[in-house]
Write a protein that holds these residues in place. Structure first.
Motif, PDB file in Angstrom:
ATOM      1  N   MET A 294      18.901  18.583  18.752  1.00 40.64           N
ATOM      2  CA  MET A 294      18.934  17.130  18.670  1.00 40.64           C
ATOM      3  C   MET A 294      19.822  16.735  17.496  1.00 40.64           C
ATOM      4  N   THR A 295      20.742  15.824  17.741  1.00 38.19           N
ATOM      5  CA  THR A 295      21.629  15.387  16.669  1.00 38.19           C
ATOM      6  C   THR A 295      20.862  14.523  15.677  1.00 38.19           C
ATOM      7  N   ALA A 296      21.437  14.352  14.485  1.00 42.10           N
ATOM      8  CA  ALA A 296      20.785  13.549  13.449  1.00 42.10           C
ATOM      9  C   ALA A 296      20.605  12.112  13.926  1.00 42.10           C
ATOM     10  N   LYS A 297      21.612  11.529  14.559  1.00 37.32           N
ATOM     11  CA  LYS A 297      21.516  10.141  15.038  1.00 37.32           C
ATOM     12  C   LYS A 297      20.456  10.011  16.126  1.00 37.32           C
ATOM     13  N   ARG A 298      20.407  10.975  17.035  1.00 42.99           N
ATOM     14  CA  ARG A 298      19.389  10.961  18.093  1.00 42.99           C
ATOM     15  C   ARG A 298      18.002  11.102  17.475  1.00 42.99           C
ATOM     16  N   GLY A 299      17.857  11.966  16.496  1.00 38.91           N
ATOM     17  CA  GLY A 299      16.581  12.145  15.804  1.00 38.91           C
ATOM     18  C   GLY A 299      16.145  10.884  15.086  1.00 38.91           C
ATOM     19  N   GLU A 300      17.088  10.183  14.492  1.00 42.29           N
ATOM     20  CA  GLU A 300      16.763   8.931  13.814  1.00 42.29           C
ATOM     21  C   GLU A 300      16.339   7.865  14.823  1.00 42.29           C
ATOM     22  N   ALA A 301      16.990   7.820  15.971  1.00 44.06           N
ATOM     23  CA  ALA A 301      16.601   6.877  17.024  1.00 44.06           C
ATOM     24  C   ALA A 301      15.166   7.153  17.476  1.00 44.06           C
ATOM     25  N   VAL A 302      14.838   8.427  17.660  1.00 46.65           N
ATOM     26  CA  VAL A 302      13.482   8.805  18.069  1.00 46.65           C
ATOM     27  C   VAL A 302      12.473   8.381  17.007  1.00 46.65           C
ATOM     28  N   ASP A 303      12.798   8.569  15.739  1.00 45.42           N
ATOM     29  CA  ASP A 303      11.886   8.158  14.663  1.00 45.42           C
ATOM     30  C   ASP A 303      11.617   6.655  14.710  1.00 45.42           C
ATOM     31  N   HIS A 304      12.659   5.857  14.901  1.00 46.59           N
ATOM     32  CA  HIS A 304      12.486   4.403  14.989  1.00 46.59           C
ATOM     33  C   HIS A 304      11.621   4.034  16.205  1.00 46.59           C
ATOM     34  N   LEU A 305      11.879   4.672  17.325  1.00 47.32           N
ATOM     35  CA  LEU A 305      11.107   4.384  18.532  1.00 47.32           C
ATOM     36  C   LEU A 305       9.645   4.788  18.381  1.00 47.32           C
ATOM     37  N   ARG A 306       9.382   5.857  17.671  1.00 47.26           N
ATOM     38  CA  ARG A 306       7.986   6.272  17.428  1.00 47.26           C
ATOM     39  C   ARG A 306       7.248   5.237  16.590  1.00 47.26           C
ATOM     40  N   ARG A 307       7.933   4.673  15.600  1.00 45.94           N
ATOM     41  CA  ARG A 307       7.301   3.638  14.778  1.00 45.94           C
ATOM     42  C   ARG A 307       6.991   2.403  15.628  1.00 45.94           C
ATOM     43  N   LEU A 308       7.920   2.039  16.501  1.00 48.34           N
ATOM     44  CA  LEU A 308       7.685   0.909  17.383  1.00 48.34           C
ATOM     45  C   LEU A 308       6.547   1.216  18.356  1.00 48.34           C
ATOM     46  N   ALA A 309       6.504   2.435  18.855  1.00 53.57           N
ATOM     47  CA  ALA A 309       5.435   2.837  19.775  1.00 53.57           C
ATOM     48  C   ALA A 309       4.065   2.668  19.123  1.00 53.57           C
ATOM     49  N   SER A 310       3.938   3.069  17.876  1.00 50.63           N
ATOM     50  CA  SER A 310       2.660   2.925  17.166  1.00 50.63           C
ATOM     51  C   SER A 310       2.248   1.466  17.080  1.00 50.63           C
TER      52      SER A 310
END
Length: 94
Positions: free
Chosen positions: A1-17
Motif C-alpha cells: 500500500m502506498t503512503a498516500k493510499r494508507g493516509e486515505a484509509v486512515d482518514h476514512l477509518r476516522r470518518l467510519a468511527s
C-alpha cells in the motif's frame, strides 16, 4: 500500500468511527479499485447508501468526497463531514 493510499484509509477509518457512533453501517473498501472508499448505509432505509472517498489536493490538504464528486469537507474536520454524509442519507418520515 502506498503512503498516500494508507493516509486515505486512515482518514476514512476516522470518518467510519464517527458515522458508526451515529448508527450508520460502514464498510471500508480498500482493496477494490484504485481508490479506497467508505461504503455508508442508513440502517433505517438500507437502500440509502453512499460511497465516500478521501483525496488530497495539489496543496496536500485532504478532503472527503461523495462518490458523485461532491466535496463534503476537510479530512481534519471529521464531525462536519459525518454530518454532511448523514444529511445525504437522511430519510424524511411522513
Amino acid at each position: 500500500m502506498t503512503a498516500k493510499r494508507g493516509e486515505a484509509v486512515d482518514h476514512l477509518r476516522r470518518l467510519a468511527s464517527q458515522l458508526e457512533a451515529h448508527s450508520f453501517q460502514v464498510h471500508l473498501r480498500s482493496s477494490h479499485g484504485p481508490d479506497p472508499r467508505l461504503h455508508v448505509v442508513n440502517p433505517m432505509a438500507p437502500t440509502m447508501t453512499e460511497d465516500v472517498l478521501a483525496t488530497h489536493d495539489e496543496d496536500g490538504e485532504w478532503w472527503f468526497w461523495l462518490s458523485w464528486a461532491g466535496r463534503i469537507g476537510q479530512a481534519e474536520d471529521v464531525a462536519t463531514a459525518a454530518e454532511r454524509v448523514a444529511s445525504v442519507l437522511h430519510v424524511i418520515r411522513r
